[in-house]
Design a protein around this motif. Sequence first.
Motif, PDB file in Angstrom:
ATOM      1  N   ALA A 262      24.943  30.464  29.170  1.00  0.00           N
ATOM      2  CA  ALA A 262      24.470  30.380  30.552  1.00  0.00           C
ATOM      3  C   ALA A 262      25.518  29.707  31.440  1.00  0.00           C
ATOM      4  O   ALA A 262      26.040  28.636  31.115  1.00  0.00           O
ATOM      5  CB  ALA A 262      23.159  29.605  30.607  1.00  0.00           C
ATOM      6  N   GLY A 263      25.833  30.353  32.548  1.00  0.00           N
ATOM      7  CA  GLY A 263      26.733  29.781  33.527  1.00  0.00           C
ATOM      8  C   GLY A 263      28.199  29.790  33.168  1.00  0.00           C
ATOM      9  O   GLY A 263      29.010  29.160  33.864  1.00  0.00           O
ATOM     10  N   VAL A 264      28.585  30.487  32.105  1.00  0.00           N
ATOM     11  CA  VAL A 264      29.995  30.485  31.712  1.00  0.00           C
ATOM     12  C   VAL A 264      30.828  31.197  32.779  1.00  0.00           C
ATOM     13  O   VAL A 264      30.465  32.281  33.238  1.00  0.00           O
ATOM     14  CB  VAL A 264      30.191  31.146  30.333  1.00  0.00           C
ATOM     15  CG1 VAL A 264      29.813  32.618  30.345  1.00  0.00           C
ATOM     16  CG2 VAL A 264      31.620  30.968  29.848  1.00  0.00           C
ATOM     17  N   PRO A 265      31.943  30.615  33.218  1.00  0.00           N
ATOM     18  CA  PRO A 265      32.763  31.274  34.236  1.00  0.00           C
ATOM     19  C   PRO A 265      33.642  32.358  33.608  1.00  0.00           C
ATOM     20  O   PRO A 265      33.882  32.365  32.394  1.00  0.00           O
ATOM     21  CB  PRO A 265      33.616  30.134  34.796  1.00  0.00           C
ATOM     22  CG  PRO A 265      33.707  29.150  33.677  1.00  0.00           C
ATOM     23  CD  PRO A 265      32.427  29.255  32.899  1.00  0.00           C
ATOM     24  N   VAL A 266      34.112  33.258  34.444  1.00  0.00           N
ATOM     25  CA  VAL A 266      35.066  34.249  33.972  1.00  0.00           C
ATOM     26  C   VAL A 266      36.396  33.570  33.706  1.00  0.00           C
ATOM     27  O   VAL A 266      36.699  32.517  34.277  1.00  0.00           O
ATOM     28  CB  VAL A 266      35.262  35.400  34.992  1.00  0.00           C
ATOM     29  CG1 VAL A 266      33.972  36.134  35.242  1.00  0.00           C
ATOM     30  CG2 VAL A 266      35.871  34.873  36.289  1.00  0.00           C
ATOM     31  N   LEU A 267      37.188  34.148  32.827  1.00  0.00           N
ATOM     32  CA  LEU A 267      38.552  33.681  32.603  1.00  0.00           C
ATOM     33  C   LEU A 267      39.417  34.266  33.703  1.00  0.00           C
ATOM     34  O   LEU A 267      39.612  35.483  33.774  1.00  0.00           O
ATOM     35  CB  LEU A 267      39.048  34.134  31.229  1.00  0.00           C
ATOM     36  CG  LEU A 267      40.502  33.786  30.889  1.00  0.00           C
ATOM     37  CD1 LEU A 267      40.691  32.276  30.805  1.00  0.00           C
ATOM     38  CD2 LEU A 267      40.921  34.457  29.586  1.00  0.00           C
ATOM     39  N   ASP A 268      39.922  33.418  34.566  1.00  0.00           N
ATOM     40  CA  ASP A 268      40.658  33.885  35.745  1.00  0.00           C
ATOM     41  C   ASP A 268      42.157  33.694  35.516  1.00  0.00           C
ATOM     42  O   ASP A 268      42.745  32.689  35.908  1.00  0.00           O
ATOM     43  CB  ASP A 268      40.191  33.111  36.986  1.00  0.00           C
ATOM     44  CG  ASP A 268      40.640  33.776  38.275  1.00  0.00           C
ATOM     45  OD1 ASP A 268      41.066  34.945  38.209  1.00  0.00           O
ATOM     46  OD2 ASP A 268      40.571  33.127  39.331  1.00  0.00           O
ATOM     47  N   LEU A 269      42.761  34.658  34.865  1.00  0.00           N
ATOM     48  CA  LEU A 269      44.187  34.584  34.575  1.00  0.00           C
ATOM     49  C   LEU A 269      45.000  34.707  35.859  1.00  0.00           C
ATOM     50  O   LEU A 269      44.656  35.509  36.738  1.00  0.00           O
ATOM     51  CB  LEU A 269      44.590  35.708  33.616  1.00  0.00           C
ATOM     52  CG  LEU A 269      43.975  35.673  32.224  1.00  0.00           C
ATOM     53  CD1 LEU A 269      44.309  36.962  31.475  1.00  0.00           C
ATOM     54  CD2 LEU A 269      44.468  34.463  31.443  1.00  0.00           C
ATOM     55  N   PRO A 270      46.085  33.938  35.987  1.00  0.00           N
ATOM     56  CA  PRO A 270      46.960  34.104  37.159  1.00  0.00           C
ATOM     57  C   PRO A 270      47.681  35.439  37.064  1.00  0.00           C
ATOM     58  O   PRO A 270      48.429  35.693  36.113  1.00  0.00           O
ATOM     59  CB  PRO A 270      47.925  32.920  37.049  1.00  0.00           C
ATOM     60  CG  PRO A 270      47.931  32.575  35.595  1.00  0.00           C
ATOM     61  CD  PRO A 270      46.567  32.889  35.066  1.00  0.00           C
ATOM     62  N   ALA A 271      47.440  36.317  38.010  1.00  0.00           N
ATOM     63  CA  ALA A 271      47.928  37.689  37.915  1.00  0.00           C
ATOM     64  C   ALA A 271      49.257  37.861  38.634  1.00  0.00           C
ATOM     65  O   ALA A 271      49.503  37.266  39.692  1.00  0.00           O
ATOM     66  CB  ALA A 271      46.891  38.647  38.486  1.00  0.00           C
ATOM     67  N   ASP A 272      50.114  38.700  38.052  1.00  0.00           N
ATOM     68  CA  ASP A 272      51.363  39.081  38.705  1.00  0.00           C
ATOM     69  C   ASP A 272      51.150  40.190  39.727  1.00  0.00           C
ATOM     70  O   ASP A 272      51.964  40.373  40.630  1.00  0.00           O
ATOM     71  CB  ASP A 272      52.372  39.564  37.660  1.00  0.00           C
ATOM     72  CG  ASP A 272      52.763  38.462  36.693  1.00  0.00           C
ATOM     73  OD1 ASP A 272      53.269  37.429  37.167  1.00  0.00           O
ATOM     74  OD2 ASP A 272      52.555  38.623  35.482  1.00  0.00           O
ATOM     75  N   HIS A 273      50.069  40.955  39.555  1.00  0.00           N
ATOM     76  CA  HIS A 273      49.787  42.088  40.436  1.00  0.00           C
ATOM     77  C   HIS A 273      48.371  41.945  40.988  1.00  0.00           C
ATOM     78  O   HIS A 273      47.504  41.332  40.352  1.00  0.00           O
ATOM     79  CB  HIS A 273      49.893  43.413  39.667  1.00  0.00           C
ATOM     80  CG  HIS A 273      51.118  43.515  38.804  1.00  0.00           C
ATOM     81  ND1 HIS A 273      52.392  43.500  39.326  1.00  0.00           N
ATOM     82  CD2 HIS A 273      51.263  43.630  37.453  1.00  0.00           C
ATOM     83  CE1 HIS A 273      53.278  43.614  38.331  1.00  0.00           C
ATOM     84  NE2 HIS A 273      52.617  43.682  37.188  1.00  0.00           N
ATOM     85  N   PRO A 274      48.104  42.500  42.149  1.00  0.00           N
ATOM     86  CA  PRO A 274      46.739  42.457  42.695  1.00  0.00           C
ATOM     87  C   PRO A 274      45.751  43.122  41.734  1.00  0.00           C
ATOM     88  O   PRO A 274      46.030  44.191  41.182  1.00  0.00           O
ATOM     89  CB  PRO A 274      46.852  43.234  44.013  1.00  0.00           C
ATOM     90  CG  PRO A 274      48.304  43.207  44.361  1.00  0.00           C
ATOM     91  CD  PRO A 274      49.055  43.186  43.066  1.00  0.00           C
ATOM     92  N   ARG A 275      44.631  42.465  41.526  1.00  0.00           N
ATOM     93  CA  ARG A 275      43.619  43.016  40.624  1.00  0.00           C
ATOM     94  C   ARG A 275      43.048  44.305  41.207  1.00  0.00           C
ATOM     95  O   ARG A 275      42.554  44.308  42.341  1.00  0.00           O
ATOM     96  CB  ARG A 275      42.502  41.997  40.413  1.00  0.00           C
ATOM     97  CG  ARG A 275      41.378  42.483  39.498  1.00  0.00           C
ATOM     98  CD  ARG A 275      40.318  41.405  39.332  1.00  0.00           C
ATOM     99  NE  ARG A 275      40.851  40.258  38.607  1.00  0.00           N
ATOM    100  CZ  ARG A 275      40.900  40.168  37.284  1.00  0.00           C
ATOM    101  NH1 ARG A 275      40.438  41.160  36.541  1.00  0.00           N
ATOM    102  NH2 ARG A 275      41.408  39.098  36.707  1.00  0.00           N
ATOM    103  N   PRO A 276      43.095  45.415  40.465  1.00  0.00           N
ATOM    104  CA  PRO A 276      42.514  46.657  40.981  1.00  0.00           C
ATOM    105  C   PRO A 276      40.996  46.552  41.063  1.00  0.00           C
ATOM    106  O   PRO A 276      40.381  45.745  40.353  1.00  0.00           O
ATOM    107  CB  PRO A 276      42.951  47.707  39.958  1.00  0.00           C
ATOM    108  CG  PRO A 276      43.205  46.950  38.704  1.00  0.00           C
ATOM    109  CD  PRO A 276      43.689  45.590  39.122  1.00  0.00           C
ATOM    110  N   PRO A 277      40.370  47.328  41.922  1.00  0.00           N
ATOM    111  CA  PRO A 277      38.916  47.223  42.070  1.00  0.00           C
ATOM    112  C   PRO A 277      38.139  47.652  40.832  1.00  0.00           C
ATOM    113  O   PRO A 277      36.970  47.315  40.697  1.00  0.00           O
ATOM    114  CB  PRO A 277      38.615  48.163  43.255  1.00  0.00           C
ATOM    115  CG  PRO A 277      39.781  49.103  43.312  1.00  0.00           C
ATOM    116  CD  PRO A 277      40.962  48.320  42.850  1.00  0.00           C
ATOM    117  N   ARG A 278      38.792  48.386  39.935  1.00  0.00           N
ATOM    118  CA  ARG A 278      38.104  48.851  38.728  1.00  0.00           C
ATOM    119  C   ARG A 278      39.026  48.678  37.527  1.00  0.00           C
ATOM    120  O   ARG A 278      40.207  48.982  37.595  1.00  0.00           O
ATOM    121  CB  ARG A 278      37.712  50.317  38.889  1.00  0.00           C
ATOM    122  CG  ARG A 278      37.026  50.931  37.682  1.00  0.00           C
ATOM    123  CD  ARG A 278      36.527  52.310  38.026  1.00  0.00           C
ATOM    124  NE  ARG A 278      36.739  53.231  36.919  1.00  0.00           N
ATOM    125  CZ  ARG A 278      36.439  54.518  36.936  1.00  0.00           C
ATOM    126  NH1 ARG A 278      35.943  55.039  38.040  1.00  0.00           N
ATOM    127  NH2 ARG A 278      36.651  55.278  35.897  1.00  0.00           N
TER     128      ARG A 278
END
Length: 509
Positions: A262-278
Amino acid sequence: MTGQNTLTGQDPPGGLPSPGGQGASGGQGASAEERRQALLRRLAALPPARREALRRTMTAAPAAPGLPLSSGQERLWFLNRFDPADSSNHILWCLRLRGPIDPGGLAAAFTAVAGRHEVLRARYRMDGDRPVQVVPPPEPVVLELPVVPEDTAGGAGPDAAVLALFDRPFDLERDPPMRVALIELGERHALLCIVLHHIAADGWSLNVLMRELGECYAAHREGRRPELEELPARYADFVTWERGQAERAGPARLAFWTERLAGVPVLDLPADHPRPPRWTGRGGRVELRVPDAETTRFEQAARQQRSTLFMALLAAFQATLGAVAGQDDFCVGVPVVGRSRTEFEPLIGYFSNTIALRADLSGDPSFRELLGRVRPATLRALQHAEEPFDRILGALRLPRDLSRPPLCQAMFNLTHNLPKDDLLRTAMGDLGVEVHPPPETGRTRAEISVDLYRGPEGLGGSLEYGSDLLSAGTARRVAAAFTGLVTRAGADPDLRLSELSGLSGLKGE
C-alpha cells in the motif's frame, strides 16, 4: 424439420431443397432410395464452389470448447491484444548444429513435442467477455528454412534472420505460439532457432522442451519410438489448480500483499530522454561480470547474515537503484517458478509468477543491516508467492499510467537454480550441439532489470534497460555501480549504502 439439414440442424446453404421436400422426383410417396438419388442429382447440378461449401457445412467438427487461461496468461493475452507488434514477451533460444542435419527429423521431433504439450498448439480467442484457449488436434510443426546470403553466412546475416524470426508478431488467435527455423550456415552446419510466446512457456519450459526434442530427434534418426514418460498432468490442470488455490486461500493471502504494498511509490529513474506517453518495450543490454574470488567473498558475507546469494544480490540491486533514483522506497519484481507441485515439473507452459519485493533503504543502513531487512521480507513474500501478480495489481487499484510498467519498474532474477542440463546439451542424436548466444533483440520488459547466474568464473549476466529513458552510457555506469557495490560489500559489509554506491556523474555518454 422440413427445410433443415438433418445432420446439422441448419438450413441447407444456397437454398438446396431438403430431400424430404415436395417435388416430382422427391415427393412424400417416394422411397428412401428414390429420395437419395434425387438428392445426388441436385448436388451434382450445383456449381463446384457451392458443393464444397455444403460439404464443409455437413462434415465440419463442432468447435472445441474453450479452456480458461491462467492469471499470467490472461495478462499476456491482454498485452498482445493491446500491442500485437510488441515482441517483449517472445522467448528466443538458438543452437548451432553440426553433423548430418535432418530437417524432416527436426520437424517430426517438434511435432511430437507439440503433440504432448497442448499449450504449444493452443489458440486464444474471446468467448463472450473472457479469453479462452482452444486446443486443436495435433498438427505438423512447420520448420522454416530462411535463406541467408552466402557472403553473410558467418557474420550479420544469421543474426538478421534470427531477429526477423523473433520480431515477427504472433497471431495468437490463428497461429500456434511456437515457431522454429533452421538457418543453413554451411555444409553440415546450421542454426536452429526457437521462438516461443511467453503465454505458452517460461524459462523452466525451455529445459523440458530441449530434453524432449533431443529424445524425439534421436528416436527419429534411429527408427524407434521416443522413450518419454507419460505426462502426469496437463497445463489445463495447472489452471484449475491455480483457481482453486485462490479460492482456498481466501482474502488473507491477497491481504498480505495489499497491506505490504500500500502506498508504494513508483521507481523514478533519472531519464536521459523524455518519457514517452506509452511504454514501448524498446531496450538495450549491458553485460555484467564479477570475478569468482570477489563473488565468493560476497557469498561469505551473505552467509554471515544467514542470507542466500539471491538475497544478497537483491539487496545490492536495491541499493544501486536507491542511489540512482535518490529513493529509499520502491518495488523490485522477482520471478518465481510457480511449480510447487511435482506433477507440473515436466510440463511446458507459463507457470512463473512475479512477486513484488518492497525495498526499505531508509536511514542509510550498512549493507549488513540491509541484509537483515531483505532476508525476512523475502522469506515472508515467498510464503505468499502463489498469489497471482495480476490479482495483486487489481486489488491495489494503482493509478493508470501507460508510460511505465505497473508496480515494478525494476526486475531482478538469479537463474542458476533453474534446471539446465538439457538446455545446455552438447549432442542431439548424431548431431553436435552448442548454444548460440542470441543477438540483442532491442526489447525489455522493465525500465531496468538484472539477470544473473553463478558460474565457475563468478557472476555473469546482463543489465537490460529501457532505451526510451536511458542512454547506453548511463546503463553502463549503472551496471558498473552494481558490480562495484557487490565487490565493496563483500569486502566490508559494514559500510553504509552511501559509501558503497560509487555513483557520480551518472548521466551522459
